[in-house]
Design an enzyme around this catalytic site. Structure first.
Site, PDB file in Angstrom:
ATOM      1  N   LYS A  47       0.811  -1.229   0.000  1.00  0.00           N
ATOM      2  CA  LYS A  47       0.000   0.000   0.000  1.00  0.00           C
ATOM      3  C   LYS A  47       0.842   1.276   0.000  1.00  0.00           C
ATOM      4  O   LYS A  47       0.452   2.273  -0.585  1.00  0.00           O
ATOM      5  CB  LYS A  47      -0.922   0.016   1.233  1.00  0.00           C
ATOM      6  CG  LYS A  47      -1.996  -1.036   1.193  1.00  0.00           C
ATOM      7  CD  LYS A  47      -3.088  -0.733   2.186  1.00  0.00           C
ATOM      8  CE  LYS A  47      -3.001  -1.571   3.408  1.00  0.00           C
ATOM      9  NZ  LYS A  47      -4.264  -1.546   4.192  1.00  0.00           N
ATOM     10  N   ASP A  83      -9.425   2.546   3.056  1.00  0.00           N
ATOM     11  CA  ASP A  83      -9.283   2.079   4.444  1.00  0.00           C
ATOM     12  C   ASP A  83      -9.929   3.056   5.438  1.00  0.00           C
ATOM     13  O   ASP A  83     -10.716   2.646   6.288  1.00  0.00           O
ATOM     14  CB  ASP A  83      -7.794   1.910   4.805  1.00  0.00           C
ATOM     15  CG  ASP A  83      -7.194   0.663   4.169  1.00  0.00           C
ATOM     16  OD1 ASP A  83      -7.938  -0.292   3.926  1.00  0.00           O
ATOM     17  OD2 ASP A  83      -5.969   0.673   3.935  1.00  0.00           O
ATOM     18  N   ASN A 132       1.172   4.174  21.421  1.00  0.00           N
ATOM     19  CA  ASN A 132       1.913   3.062  20.807  1.00  0.00           C
ATOM     20  C   ASN A 132       3.036   2.591  21.699  1.00  0.00           C
ATOM     21  O   ASN A 132       3.596   3.374  22.477  1.00  0.00           O
ATOM     22  CB  ASN A 132       2.486   3.512  19.459  1.00  0.00           C
ATOM     23  CG  ASN A 132       2.915   2.339  18.603  1.00  0.00           C
ATOM     24  OD1 ASN A 132       2.169   1.357  18.498  1.00  0.00           O
ATOM     25  ND2 ASN A 132       4.087   2.406  18.012  1.00  0.00           N
TER      26      ASN A 132
HETATM   27  P1  ATR Z   1      -0.375  -2.522  10.249  1.00  0.00           P
HETATM   28  O1  ATR Z   1       0.183  -1.946   8.987  1.00  0.00           O
HETATM   29  O2  ATR Z   1      -1.336  -3.637  10.020  1.00  0.00           O
HETATM   30  O3  ATR Z   1      -0.917  -1.460  11.140  1.00  0.00           O
HETATM   31  P2  ATR Z   1       2.202  -2.718  11.584  1.00  0.00           P
HETATM   32  O4  ATR Z   1       2.698  -1.549  10.808  1.00  0.00           O
HETATM   33  O5  ATR Z   1       3.100  -3.920  11.701  1.00  0.00           O
HETATM   34  O6  ATR Z   1       0.831  -3.264  11.014  1.00  0.00           O
HETATM   35  O7  ATR Z   1       1.791  -2.203  13.043  1.00  0.00           O
HETATM   36  C1  ATR Z   1       1.589  -3.062  14.092  1.00  0.00           C
HETATM   37  C2  ATR Z   1       1.225  -2.239  15.317  1.00  0.00           C
HETATM   38  O8  ATR Z   1       0.992  -3.155  16.405  1.00  0.00           O
HETATM   39  C3  ATR Z   1       2.345  -1.317  15.791  1.00  0.00           C
HETATM   40  O9  ATR Z   1       1.765  -0.162  16.348  1.00  0.00           O
HETATM   41  C4  ATR Z   1       3.040  -2.153  16.859  1.00  0.00           C
HETATM   42  O10 ATR Z   1       3.727  -1.405  17.848  1.00  0.00           O
HETATM   43  P3  ATR Z   1       5.275  -0.969  17.612  1.00  0.00           P
HETATM   44  O11 ATR Z   1       5.241   0.220  16.699  1.00  0.00           O
HETATM   45  O12 ATR Z   1       5.770  -0.648  18.953  1.00  0.00           O
HETATM   46  O13 ATR Z   1       5.943  -2.166  16.971  1.00  0.00           O
HETATM   47  C5  ATR Z   1       1.846  -2.824  17.493  1.00  0.00           C
HETATM   48  N1  ATR Z   1       2.210  -4.044  18.215  1.00  0.00           N
HETATM   49  C6  ATR Z   1       2.588  -5.228  17.684  1.00  0.00           C
HETATM   50  N2  ATR Z   1       2.830  -6.127  18.662  1.00  0.00           N
HETATM   51  C7  ATR Z   1       2.607  -5.495  19.846  1.00  0.00           C
HETATM   52  C8  ATR Z   1       2.695  -5.882  21.233  1.00  0.00           C
HETATM   53  N3  ATR Z   1       3.059  -7.124  21.592  1.00  0.00           N
HETATM   54  N4  ATR Z   1       2.379  -4.962  22.154  1.00  0.00           N
HETATM   55  C9  ATR Z   1       2.006  -3.721  21.812  1.00  0.00           C
HETATM   56  N5  ATR Z   1       1.901  -3.294  20.529  1.00  0.00           N
HETATM   57  C10 ATR Z   1       2.207  -4.157  19.566  1.00  0.00           C
END
Ligand code: ATR
Length: 270
Positions: A47, A83, A132
């Protein structure tokens, strides 16, 4: 759901899935155009990667920095995103409410969070907070939002756009003021995942939307349910972004009931 809609509308088109690496995408686009493709949906990471390969972008796609819907035209490939608009429609369907005037907390700062946050600002939410795990990424999303916050409005003592660390206790004071909580983290996708927020910080007046739809009842929805909050999962966002893609390609109203039934069947819900 797209194939069900195409069949119902008797368009005579097929919707296929292709697995590509981001490196393969630039060559794949002209190949698809040559073979008569009319449109394409993209998912992560394509995307954002695709933006440099398009003839034109919709305002929504420019603002979100992301395109999930491509249309092949005589003048090249046009990119759009459904989206954010799909999210707004999902909130209207689930909670009978518009984003306008709401105080909203978004959990996460990835692509999904950014699309949701941008839509909240475009639809004139009163406050948009982004929390976040990696605080710097929340700050980056809020910087994007500041660029879109054009409204002439009196700013009170509270900044209406704010980044936070994803710490439930530190968020408690913010949560007291929120109307809508949206989970855009991937927490909940994995079988043993915790809820991004525990039940003790969620309140009965909160509307809680989880962009995750599998499992159908996510850890956040369970926690929010315990607190008496209203909850919904992301199936409605998936439906509405898809319906808006179809409308972008065909210029006719999407057959929502047909698409919803196909989606529920594919998700194992009926
Ligand atoms: P998408 O494009 O689907 O939004 P992404 O860019 O991989 O996917 O984003 C995943 C989100 O989930 C991020 O905000 C990530 O936090 P970080 O920026 O700190 O990585 C969050 N996330 C993933 N696993 C997590 C966890 N165990 N606890 C808290 N946040 C989590």
């Amino acid at each position: 759901m797209q194939q069900a809609a195409l069949d119902y509308l008797q368009v005579g088109a097929d919707y296929h899935a292709f697995e590509l690496t981001p490196e393969e995408l630039p060559q794949a686009l002209p190949m698809l155009a040559e073979r008569g493709a009319r449109g394409l949906n993209l998912t992560v990471p394509h995307k954002a990667v695709v933006l440099g390969h398009l003839a034109a972008l919709s305002e929504a796609a420019k603002r979100a920095g992301s395109a999930n819907t491509l249309t092949f035209t005589e003048n090249g490939i046009y990119g759009h995103t459904t989206d954010g608009p799909g999210f707004a429609r999902a909130i209207r369907e689930e909670f009978s409410i518009d984003l306008r005037g709401l105080r909203i907390l978004i959990l996460g700062a990835g692509g999904a969070a950014r699309a949701v946050a941008v839509q909240c600002v475009l639809d004139e939410a009163d406050e948009v907070h982004v929390a976040n795990r990696t605080f710097a990424k929340a700050e980056e999303v809020v910087e994007v939002l500041r660029g879109l916050w054009h409204r002439e409005r009196l700013l009170g003592p509270m900044d209406p756009l704010k980044a936070h660390p994803l710490d439930p206790d530190a968020l408690k004071a913010v949560l007291d003021q929120m109307d809508l909580i949206v989970n855009c983290t991937s927490l909940g996708l994995g079988p043993g995942d915790d809820s991004p927020l525990p039940a003790r910080v969620i309140q009965p007046h909160h509307l809680v939307y989880d962009t995750i739809y599998r499992p159908a009842r996510t850890p956040l929805m369970r926690a929010a349910g315990q607190s008496g909050a209203r909850v919904a999962n992301g199936l409605s966002m998936l439906l509405h972004q898809g319906a808006l893609s179809l409308e972008t390609w065909l210029g006719v109203e999407a057959p929502l009931a047909v698409m919803r039934a196909a989606l529920r069947k594919a998700a194992g819900l009926s």
